[in-house]
Design an enzyme around this catalytic site. Sequence first.
Site, PDB file in Angstrom:
ATOM      1  N   GLU A   1       1.230  -0.651   0.218  1.00  0.00           N
ATOM      2  CA  GLU A   1      -0.540   0.154  -0.120  1.00  0.00           C
ATOM      3  C   GLU A   1       0.992   1.178   0.076  1.00  0.00           C
ATOM      4  OE1 GLU A   1      -3.170  -0.321   2.933  1.00  0.00           O
ATOM      5  OE2 GLU A   1      -3.597   2.006   2.466  1.00  0.00           O
TER       6      GLU A   1
ATOM      7  N   LYS B   1      -7.599  -1.608  11.337  1.00  0.00           N
ATOM      8  CA  LYS B   1      -7.152  -1.931   9.844  1.00  0.00           C
ATOM      9  C   LYS B   1      -5.899  -0.788   9.323  1.00  0.00           C
ATOM     10  CE  LYS B   1      -6.266  -1.826   4.769  1.00  0.00           C
ATOM     11  NZ  LYS B   1      -5.129  -1.443   4.451  1.00  0.00           N
TER      12      LYS B   1
ATOM     13  N   ASP C   1       3.737 -14.388  11.505  1.00  0.00           N
ATOM     14  CA  ASP C   1       2.945 -14.731  10.633  1.00  0.00           C
ATOM     15  C   ASP C   1       1.756 -13.999  10.706  1.00  0.00           C
ATOM     16  OD1 ASP C   1       0.318 -16.136   9.991  1.00  0.00           O
ATOM     17  OD2 ASP C   1       0.806 -18.452  11.442  1.00  0.00           O
TER      18      ASP C   1
ATOM     19  N   HIS D   1      -2.479  10.042   0.032  1.00  0.00           N
ATOM     20  CA  HIS D   1      -2.583   8.591  -0.596  1.00  0.00           C
ATOM     21  C   HIS D   1      -2.724   9.004  -1.765  1.00  0.00           C
ATOM     22  CE1 HIS D   1      -3.563   4.514   0.063  1.00  0.00           C
ATOM     23  NE2 HIS D   1      -4.470   5.367  -1.141  1.00  0.00           N
TER      24      HIS D   1
HETATM   25  C1  MEV Z   1      -5.877   2.696   5.150  1.00  0.00           C
HETATM   26  O1  MEV Z   1      -5.350   1.548   4.678  1.00  0.00           O
HETATM   27  C2  MEV Z   1      -6.104   3.162   6.307  1.00  0.00           C
HETATM   28  C3  MEV Z   1      -6.942   4.051   6.888  1.00  0.00           C
HETATM   29  O2  MEV Z   1      -8.070   4.175   6.567  1.00  0.00           O
HETATM   30  C4  MEV Z   1      -7.198   3.528   7.989  1.00  0.00           C
HETATM   31  C5  MEV Z   1      -7.878   4.981   9.167  1.00  0.00           C
HETATM   32  O3  MEV Z   1      -9.259   5.311   8.471  1.00  0.00           O
HETATM   33  O4  MEV Z   1      -7.724   5.007  10.182  1.00  0.00           O
HETATM   34  C6  MEV Z   1      -6.339   5.480   6.773  1.00  0.00           C
END
Ligand code: MEV
Length: 440
Positions: A85, A280, A296, A393
């Site tokens: 990513e 995430k 792992d 991003h």
């Molecule tokens: C993207 O990989 C992760 C985010 O969505 C985490 C978040 O929203 O805190 C940017």
Amino acid sequence: MKKPIEGFSKLSKEEKINWIAHNYTHDSADTIEILKQYWSNDSKLQQLHDEFIENTISNFYLPLGIAPNFLINDILYAIPMAIEESSVVAAASKAAKFWLNRGGFKTSIIGTEKVGQVHFMYQGDTAKLMRFFNKVKPELIAKVAPIIKNMEKRGGGINNIELRDKSADLANYHQLHCTFETLDAMGANFINSCLESFAETLKEEALRYSEFTESEKRIEIVMSILSNNIPNCLVRAEVSCPIGDLKEHHNISAMEFAQKMVRAVAIAKVEPYRAVTHNKGIMNGVDAVVLATGNDFRAIEAGAHAYASKDGKYSSLTHASIEGDIFKFWIEIPLALGTVGGLTSLHPLVKIALEILQRPTAKELMQIVAAAGLAQNFGALRSLITTGIQQGHMKMHLLNILNQLGATTSEKETLISHFKKHTASHSAVVTAFENLRKQK
Ligand code: MEV
């Protein structure tokens, strides 16, 4: 109509590639060429990769990046991260640099206990089973002596074996709930070997136990396996600073920034839809280091999400507070990691990653990984509550789009500098690219 294949694993690598390319892809020649492009020229290295799994046809590369400037307990780390990513390494590096001048990350180990269970069925008197268990427990431990000898020498081994009656949840279901200290090893093989031995001993001894009726003697072992739920293999990482020190270039005051951060975490605490995405983002940082160090990541993911639900509702793994004029941001996360065994002494890049991290113990690696997860969450929240996530991003994703469009090096340079001044979106990049080509 596709046909099943017998004995695929027995085919040579070449035959496997031919079969898959001809049966499952449109342009088999192209498929074969691409698969082979990813083979290593070093035949020994390729063989090593071939033998990691069954039916290897090629290697699947991920970029290995470095997030420098992580000050963790006053030691400066450059953290290797394996991830696809675009914005993750950049965000981690930015967060690390931010906290570098504000005291860095303070981390501590809360516990290192691993878990494994023997699941079995027993139909009979529970008190009798308990008496049997107490009698047989020393035997369970004695029988694993050869397995645990080396681990014990180093200070690890079996912490406890407990009989648990789970028959209220499922008829006749009981378990041996076992806890272990596996030191610098992740411990899966060690734990599973111990558990399988416990199961065998339990079954054999039950047949000999005179108090049991004939049917009670027939304990049915269902399975013996470690648990990836390890709430007591836990690490904490924290950053904190006077609120005034949070001031950056954003168009909000330091106090407003701190309050918004606390609120963003509060939302993730109460709203599972947000908590899943919030966590995430944490796992972006965690998994990337876990992968780079040959650990792992599926085990880590499973354990972390179980921990996030430990209070009955899925919630945030990070916490934030304002106490007086101090902003505090921390994570508590279970991490079963190893720095010996497994891929750690096998995969050349893993060896380098561990060397870059100054050959950490498992405890040290837990602290590094937790810091990476916290940094990632800090970076994501900082963007979300200020500029929004897309700005950073898309800046990082720009190159991916340009590569997809087949941009040349000079086109990339022109468009990267163009998007320093303009907002990048997928369509804006495509339009700018097309305009540039038209100008030629
Ligand atoms: C993207 O990989 C992760 C985010 O969505 C985490 C978040 O929203 O805190 C940017």
